[in-house]
Design a protein around this motif. Structure first.
Motif, PDB file in Angstrom:
ATOM      1  N   PHE A 221       0.827  -1.212   0.000  1.00 23.67           N
ATOM      2  CA  PHE A 221       0.000   0.000   0.000  1.00 23.67           C
ATOM      3  C   PHE A 221       0.860   1.261   0.000  1.00 23.67           C
ATOM      4  O   PHE A 221       0.605   2.200  -0.757  1.00 23.67           O
ATOM      5  N   VAL A 222       1.894   1.297   0.837  1.00 26.28           N
ATOM      6  CA  VAL A 222       2.710   2.508   0.938  1.00 26.28           C
ATOM      7  C   VAL A 222       3.807   2.571  -0.117  1.00 26.28           C
ATOM      8  O   VAL A 222       4.406   3.619  -0.321  1.00 26.28           O
ATOM      9  N   ARG A 223       4.090   1.444  -0.801  1.00 30.84           N
ATOM     10  CA  ARG A 223       5.146   1.437  -1.817  1.00 30.84           C
ATOM     11  C   ARG A 223       4.603   1.574  -3.236  1.00 30.84           C
ATOM     12  O   ARG A 223       5.371   1.789  -4.178  1.00 30.84           O
ATOM     13  N   GLN A 224       3.286   1.463  -3.428  1.00 30.83           N
ATOM     14  CA  GLN A 224       2.739   1.461  -4.786  1.00 30.83           C
ATOM     15  C   GLN A 224       3.046   2.769  -5.512  1.00 30.83           C
ATOM     16  O   GLN A 224       2.835   3.854  -4.981  1.00 30.83           O
ATOM     17  N   ARG A 225       3.533   2.684  -6.742  1.00 34.06           N
ATOM     18  CA  ARG A 225       3.730   3.869  -7.579  1.00 34.06           C
ATOM     19  C   ARG A 225       3.436   3.589  -9.047  1.00 34.06           C
ATOM     20  O   ARG A 225       3.911   4.296  -9.927  1.00 34.06           O
ATOM     21  N   ARG A 226       2.677   2.517  -9.286  1.00 30.80           N
ATOM     22  CA  ARG A 226       2.182   2.214 -10.627  1.00 30.80           C
ATOM     23  C   ARG A 226       0.741   1.764 -10.493  1.00 30.80           C
ATOM     24  O   ARG A 226       0.305   1.365  -9.424  1.00 30.80           O
ATOM     25  N   THR A 236       2.362   8.778  -9.415  1.00 31.06           N
ATOM     26  CA  THR A 236       3.740   9.197  -9.180  1.00 31.06           C
ATOM     27  C   THR A 236       4.156   8.960  -7.733  1.00 31.06           C
ATOM     28  O   THR A 236       3.359   8.557  -6.884  1.00 31.06           O
ATOM     29  N   ASP A 237       5.425   9.275  -7.455  1.00 36.96           N
ATOM     30  CA  ASP A 237       5.927   9.187  -6.089  1.00 36.96           C
ATOM     31  C   ASP A 237       5.192  10.146  -5.161  1.00 36.96           C
ATOM     32  O   ASP A 237       5.123   9.924  -3.955  1.00 36.96           O
ATOM     33  N   ASP A 239       2.009  10.630  -5.194  1.00 33.84           N
ATOM     34  CA  ASP A 239       0.844   9.875  -4.730  1.00 33.84           C
ATOM     35  C   ASP A 239       1.261   8.877  -3.655  1.00 33.84           C
ATOM     36  O   ASP A 239       0.497   8.587  -2.739  1.00 33.84           O
ATOM     37  N   ARG A 240       2.473   8.340  -3.774  1.00 34.69           N
ATOM     38  CA  ARG A 240       2.960   7.420  -2.751  1.00 34.69           C
ATOM     39  C   ARG A 240       3.179   8.156  -1.434  1.00 34.69           C
ATOM     40  O   ARG A 240       2.923   7.601  -0.361  1.00 34.69           O
ATOM     41  N   GLU A 241       3.610   9.414  -1.492  1.00 37.01           N
ATOM     42  CA  GLU A 241       3.729  10.212  -0.274  1.00 37.01           C
ATOM     43  C   GLU A 241       2.371  10.301   0.423  1.00 37.01           C
ATOM     44  O   GLU A 241       2.270  10.158   1.643  1.00 37.01           O
ATOM     45  N   ARG A 242       1.333  10.534  -0.364  1.00 33.23           N
ATOM     46  CA  ARG A 242      -0.009  10.649   0.217  1.00 33.23           C
ATOM     47  C   ARG A 242      -0.470   9.307   0.786  1.00 33.23           C
ATOM     48  O   ARG A 242      -1.156   9.268   1.814  1.00 33.23           O
ATOM     49  N   ARG A 243      -0.093   8.206   0.130  1.00 34.02           N
ATOM     50  CA  ARG A 243      -0.418   6.884   0.666  1.00 34.02           C
ATOM     51  C   ARG A 243       0.211   6.722   2.062  1.00 34.02           C
ATOM     52  O   ARG A 243      -0.412   6.204   2.982  1.00 34.02           O
ATOM     53  N   GLN A 244       1.479   7.130   2.179  1.00 32.97           N
ATOM     54  CA  GLN A 244       2.174   7.005   3.461  1.00 32.97           C
ATOM     55  C   GLN A 244       1.480   7.838   4.533  1.00 32.97           C
ATOM     56  O   GLN A 244       1.296   7.388   5.668  1.00 32.97           O
ATOM     57  N   GLN A 245       1.093   9.056   4.174  1.00 32.60           N
ATOM     58  CA  GLN A 245       0.399   9.922   5.122  1.00 32.60           C
ATOM     59  C   GLN A 245      -0.935   9.310   5.543  1.00 32.60           C
ATOM     60  O   GLN A 245      -1.292   9.311   6.728  1.00 32.60           O
ATOM     61  N   ALA A 246      -1.674   8.804   4.565  1.00 30.79           N
ATOM     62  CA  ALA A 246      -2.974   8.203   4.860  1.00 30.79           C
ATOM     63  C   ALA A 246      -2.822   6.982   5.757  1.00 30.79           C
ATOM     64  O   ALA A 246      -3.635   6.746   6.651  1.00 30.79           O
ATOM     65  N   PHE A 247      -1.769   6.197   5.515  1.00 27.01           N
ATOM     66  CA  PHE A 247      -1.550   5.010   6.338  1.00 27.01           C
ATOM     67  C   PHE A 247      -1.272   5.403   7.788  1.00 27.01           C
ATOM     68  O   PHE A 247      -1.811   4.805   8.718  1.00 27.01           O
ATOM     69  N   ILE A 248      -0.415   6.407   7.987  1.00 19.62           N
ATOM     70  CA  ILE A 248      -0.111   6.851   9.349  1.00 19.62           C
ATOM     71  C   ILE A 248      -1.368   7.344  10.045  1.00 19.62           C
ATOM     72  O   ILE A 248      -1.630   7.020  11.209  1.00 19.62           O
ATOM     73  N   SER A 249      -2.168   8.137   9.345  1.00 22.12           N
ATOM     74  CA  SER A 249      -3.402   8.652   9.924  1.00 22.12           C
ATOM     75  C   SER A 249      -4.343   7.505  10.295  1.00 22.12           C
ATOM     76  O   SER A 249      -4.912   7.474  11.389  1.00 22.12           O
ATOM     77  N   SER A 250      -4.511   6.536   9.385  1.00 22.74           N
ATOM     78  CA  SER A 250      -5.385   5.389   9.644  1.00 22.74           C
ATOM     79  C   SER A 250      -4.870   4.555  10.809  1.00 22.74           C
ATOM     80  O   SER A 250      -5.645   4.134  11.677  1.00 22.74           O
ATOM     81  N   LEU A 251      -3.555   4.330  10.845  1.00 20.81           N
ATOM     82  CA  LEU A 251      -2.976   3.500  11.889  1.00 20.81           C
ATOM     83  C   LEU A 251      -3.140   4.138  13.260  1.00 20.81           C
ATOM     84  O   LEU A 251      -3.509   3.478  14.227  1.00 20.81           O
ATOM     85  N   ALA A 252      -2.864   5.443  13.352  1.00 25.55           N
ATOM     86  CA  ALA A 252      -3.004   6.137  14.630  1.00 25.55           C
ATOM     87  C   ALA A 252      -4.448   6.108  15.108  1.00 25.55           C
ATOM     88  O   ALA A 252      -4.735   5.858  16.284  1.00 25.55           O
ATOM     89  N   TYR A 253      -5.369   6.335  14.186  1.00 27.01           N
ATOM     90  CA  TYR A 253      -6.792   6.307  14.523  1.00 27.01           C
ATOM     91  C   TYR A 253      -7.203   4.918  15.008  1.00 27.01           C
ATOM     92  O   TYR A 253      -7.897   4.769  16.006  1.00 27.01           O
ATOM     93  N   GLN A 254      -6.723   3.908  14.307  1.00 28.39           N
ATOM     94  CA  GLN A 254      -7.085   2.538  14.648  1.00 28.39           C
ATOM     95  C   GLN A 254      -6.504   2.109  15.990  1.00 28.39           C
ATOM     96  O   GLN A 254      -7.164   1.450  16.793  1.00 28.39           O
TER      97      GLN A 254
END
Length: 477
Positions: A221-226, A236-237, A239-254
């Motif tokens: 999920f956090v490494r996808q760039r295609r 692009t990379d 979008d991968r930055e945003r994936r990383q941010q979204a993952f951190i937000s989701s993980l902290a919430y969870q």
């Protein structure tokens, strides 16, 4: 670090953790910030497929990571985030620095004066490793740790200068292995994507909407760039930055929702991961950090990606991001020290109530608008979600014509139209697809999910993500 913060500590657990975690003096003699002062922490995620001591990982781990083996990757800092925690307890900011930004290297590691910002670490590591071997150092652990310290120092100096001399008080280094192990402890993890997507390179295979994923899927999920489903979509990379941010937000919430702070088994497992595959500077007091940063899991943080001006190639023909250094530094200054907003005049908006209908598909935009409009003297009305629509519309009760026209000017778009069915003093604002909050309307960085920073003049503006609010499970590309 966010995981460590939201889990919390008791003294004996903290003592056990700090006794085993890797610490480094790479930051130098920088004084720790005074009590109540702002704190900046640089988070570096290494591309290495090795552990903190330079050892290869078990074969089953490589299979799960779907990222090659010990021969792949390297010592590039593929993830760079500056976590800014204000000393007054106001909203924290996480600034993602795209890994391919083309920058100057102040330390000229390996004789290199410029390159991708991620490369400063690996170049300095290589230079130090060769020098140590020439000096007769043969112990593998000593070679690894001293070479890594050189890499850390060069990366910290490069980021500091790139951002305009922003102080870096602490750093945290995380390996791909650490990310995977933490995900193992807390799986399944809930994420959300806008459309079905697959990527054979990273192993990503996700369907549209919310879904629970495993640790191995989290790495993808956090490494996808295609995107094999939408090959013409420029993934692009950034979008991968945003994936990383979204993952951190989701993980902290969870973690917060699951009660991890009072779950000894899960807490101890996360600590073991920190001991094995995370490094911090020797001056970082994890207990103090955890105490001060627990509010981050409640959404008291926003995530922003620094802008680029476009895409290009370096002298070696490798793809890079081009940047405007003046714009970068102005953006960072605005995020870390936002200007004090002027007090808006109460008239002619005073007394008018604005009801906002969110028809954009963007979660939370109606509430954001209500907060921003309150800062302009309007009264918050109801917020609802409507069917997706393209156009933004503005209607008003007959006695609210003046404040409606003022609002239309602020929005720089919709033509206000009278609507006799609305209650007296009410304005109805329907947000259409593609609507963004105008910077002049946002009263502060904490009141809006859209940053008041210049838009990058990239050849593909859609590839540059906007800010992302913490404390939720956001949907991303």
């Amino acid at each position: 670090m966010l995981v460590l913060a939201v889990t919390g500590y008791v003294w004996n657990q903290y003592r056990d953790l700090t006794a085993g975690i890797h610490t480094s003096s790479a930051l130098g003699a920088t004084a720790a910030p005074a009590a109540g002062a702002d704190t900046n922490i640089l988070v570096m995620g290494l591309d290495s497929r090795l552990d903190e001591n330079g050892n290869a990982l078990p074969a089953d781990i490589y299979d799960a990571l779907h990222a090659g083996d010990a021969a792949n990757g390297g010592y590039n800092a593929n993830v760079l985030m500056l976590l800014h925690i204000p000393g007054d307890g106001s909203k924290a900011t996480s600034i993602s620095i795209p890994r391919d930004d083309y920058v100057d290297f102040p330390d000229t590691p390996d004789g290199t004066a410029e390159g991708k910002i991620k490369q400063a670490y690996g170049l300095a590591f290589d230079q130090a490793n060769r020098q140590l071997r020439a000096q007769g150092v043969t112990d593998p652990v000593t070679l690894e740790q001293r070479s890594r310290d050189a890499g850390r120092t060069a990366e910290i100096h490069t980021v500091r200068e790139f951002l305009g001399g922003v102080p870096i008080d602490h750093f945290v280094e995380v390996t791909l292995m650490a990310f995977y192990q933490i995900a193992q402890v807390v799986q399944p993890i809930t994420v959300c994507v806008n459309e079905d997507t697959t990527d054979s390179y990273s192993g990503a295979d996700f369907h549209a909407g919310r879904q629970q994923i495993t640790a191995a899927q989290a790495v993808a999920f956090v490494r996808q760039r295609r995107d094999n489903v939408h090959p013409k979509l420029n993934f692009t990379d950034l979008d991968r930055e945003r994936r990383q941010q979204a993952f951190i937000s989701s993980l902290a919430y969870q973690l917060k929702q699951a009660g991890t702070p009072v779950d000894p088994t899960r807490l101890n497992a996360i600590m073991k991961v920190a001991e094995q595959n995370i490094a911090i500077d020797s001056g970082l007091d994890l207990l103090s950090f955890a105490t001060n940063a627990t509010s981050l899991s409640s959404g008291n943080i926003s995530f922003t990606t620094l802008p680029i001006t476009g895409f290009g190639t370096d002298p070696l023909g490798e793809s890079i991001n081009t940047v405007d250094l003046t714009q970068i530094r102005a953006t960072v200054q605005n995020l870390l020290s936002p200007p004090v907003p002027a007090t808006p005049a109460p008239a002619p908006s005073a007394g008018a109530t604005v009801d906002v209908v969110n028809s954009t598909g963007q979660t939370g935009l109606a509430a954001t608008m209500e907060r921003d409009l309150a800062g302009q003297g309007y009264t918050a009305g109801t917020t609802t979600t409507g069917a997706r629509t393209f156009h933004t519309t503005l209607s008003y009760a007959p006695d609210a014509a003046d404040p409606a026209r003022t609002l239309a000017t602020l929005l720089a778009g919709p033509t206000p139209r009278p609507d006799g069915s609305l209650p007296a003093g009410h304005i109805r604002l329907v947000l259409g697809n593609g609507f963004t909050v105008p910077p002049k309307l946002a009263v502060s960085s904490s009141a809006s999910s859209t940053p008041t920073t210049p838009e990058p003049a990239t050849s593909d503006p859609a590839s540059v993500p906007s800010a992302l609010a913490g404390g939720e499970i956001p949907c991303v590309k």
